[in-house]
Design an enzyme around this catalytic site. Structure first.
Site, mmCIF file in Angstrom:
data_model
loop_
_atom_site.group_PDB
_atom_site.id
_atom_site.type_symbol
_atom_site.label_atom_id
_atom_site.label_comp_id
_atom_site.label_asym_id
_atom_site.label_seq_id
_atom_site.Cartn_x
_atom_site.Cartn_y
_atom_site.Cartn_z
ATOM 1 C CG ASP A 66 -0.361 -0.053 2.530
ATOM 2 O OD1 ASP A 66 0.894 -0.164 2.612
ATOM 3 O OD2 ASP A 66 -1.099 0.028 3.534
ATOM 4 C CB SER A 67 4.573 1.717 0.195
ATOM 5 O OG SER A 67 4.877 0.568 -0.572
ATOM 6 C CG ASP A 102 0.342 -4.010 2.156
ATOM 7 O OD1 ASP A 102 0.286 -4.812 3.097
ATOM 8 O OD2 ASP A 102 1.228 -3.147 2.039
ATOM 9 C CE LYS A 130 2.833 -6.082 4.046
ATOM 10 N NZ LYS A 130 2.341 -4.927 4.819
ATOM 11 C CD GLU A 133 -0.018 -1.644 7.751
ATOM 12 O OE1 GLU A 133 -0.356 -0.859 8.672
ATOM 13 O OE2 GLU A 133 0.534 -1.257 6.699
ATOM 14 C CD GLU A 188 7.063 -0.652 8.546
ATOM 15 O OE1 GLU A 188 6.201 -1.387 8.030
ATOM 16 O OE2 GLU A 188 7.257 0.529 8.190
HETATM 17 O O1 KIV Z 1 3.491 -1.197 1.716
HETATM 18 C C1 KIV Z 1 4.653 -1.563 1.848
HETATM 19 O O2 KIV Z 1 5.502 -1.255 1.025
HETATM 20 C C2 KIV Z 1 4.971 -2.381 3.034
HETATM 21 C C3 KIV Z 1 6.370 -2.633 3.477
HETATM 22 C C4 KIV Z 1 6.491 -3.743 4.442
HETATM 23 C C5 KIV Z 1 7.464 -2.603 2.549
HETATM 24 O O3 KIV Z 1 4.083 -2.828 3.668
#
Ligand code: KIV
Length: 257
Positions: A42-43, A81, A110, A112, A176
């Site tokens: 999500d970056s 993500d 993924k 969080e 992280e």
């Molecule tokens: O969104 C992202 O880039 C991440 C990191 C762990 C690199 O979640």
């Protein structure tokens, strides 16, 4: 279990797991050759859309980038993500994770952690959706950046959270910005591989944002190693092109039909 996921798990305590992010087909195809995991993070919100954080990226945006990334991947495990707000309940998480898997053919998603959503992970895994966890600095839930694991209370909390995520069935977990000693401890306690970002060499693997290592993002905290300054190379190249066009040195005969 997906063969690629099995391969990642088997690497624990044997060889390091190499991970990077990608948001496009071209980047995915380049990094696929040397990465075990490619994350559509999500970056993308910060790196591509210039947003101040990851909070507003939409599911459909991540899907579009993931579809492009899928075309570039031959070998590595592709993870997406889940954007903030797309897994607020077990039902919503299941619906959206299925959409991600079906529409993009990714291998896993993924999530969080907010110290509560291990129940959501449990539900997804029960529904045969492979999940990677993410603890420590979790940008979707934390307002301020900080390093985790500097006191006993925090240490206990994070170990507990990591164990709950493993028990819920996650196949791997991102750590992280967790202090070295705690990252080492968590990596020893868990049977699943830990993937570090700013969490020392003691994790089972490492992940960074590709544009950070390439010197394109403008974001270079202590945990990033900038291997090249592509921004400078691009700027120099564009300057040369601009001069050539203005001086009529481009196009030449070679570029003309
Ligand atoms: O969104 C992202 O880039 C991440 C990191 C762990 C690199 O979640």
């Amino acid at each position: 279990m997906n063969k690629k996921i099995k391969k990642i798990i088997l690497k624990k305590n044997k060889s390091k797991i190499v991970c990077l992010t990608a948001y496009s087909k071209k980047m995915a195809s380049i990094i696929d050759k040397d990465c075990d995991i490619v994350l559509v993070g999500d970056s993308v919100a910060n790196v591509i859309y210039g947003m101040p954080n990851t909070h507003k990226i939409e599911l459909k945006t991540i899907i579009n980038h993931a579809k492009a990334v899928r075309q570039g991947i031959k070998n590595s495990l592709m993870i997406i993500d889940m954007p903030k707000g797309t897994y607020k309940s077990e039902k919503q998480a299941k619906t959206n994770a299925k959409i991600l898997l079906e529409q993009t053919q990714c291998d896993a998603i993924k999530i969080e952690s907010n110290n509560k959503n291990f129940q959501i992970i449990k539900k997804l895994v029960k529904n045969r959706i492979p999940v990677m966890g993410h603890i420590g600095h979790t940008p979707q839930f934390k307002k301020k950046f900080k390093i985790y694991g500097s006191n006993l209370r925090e240490e206990k909390k994070l170990i507990n959270e990591a164990v709950k995520i493993e028990k819920a069935g996650a196949f791997s977990i991102v750590l992280e910005c967790i202090k070295k000693d705690l990252a080492k401890k968590i990596s020893k306690i868990l049977k699943i591989p830990t993937i570090g970002i700013g969490s020392s060499v003691h994790c089972d693997g490492q992940i960074l944002v590709t544009e950070d290592i390439l010197g394109m993002s403008g974001f270079y905290p202590k945990f990033v190693k900038k291997y090249v300054n592509l921004n400078r190379i691009i700027a120099k190249t564009v300057r040369k092109y601009s001069i050539d066009v203005k001086r009529k040195k481009f196009p030449t005969k070679k570029n003309t039909f």
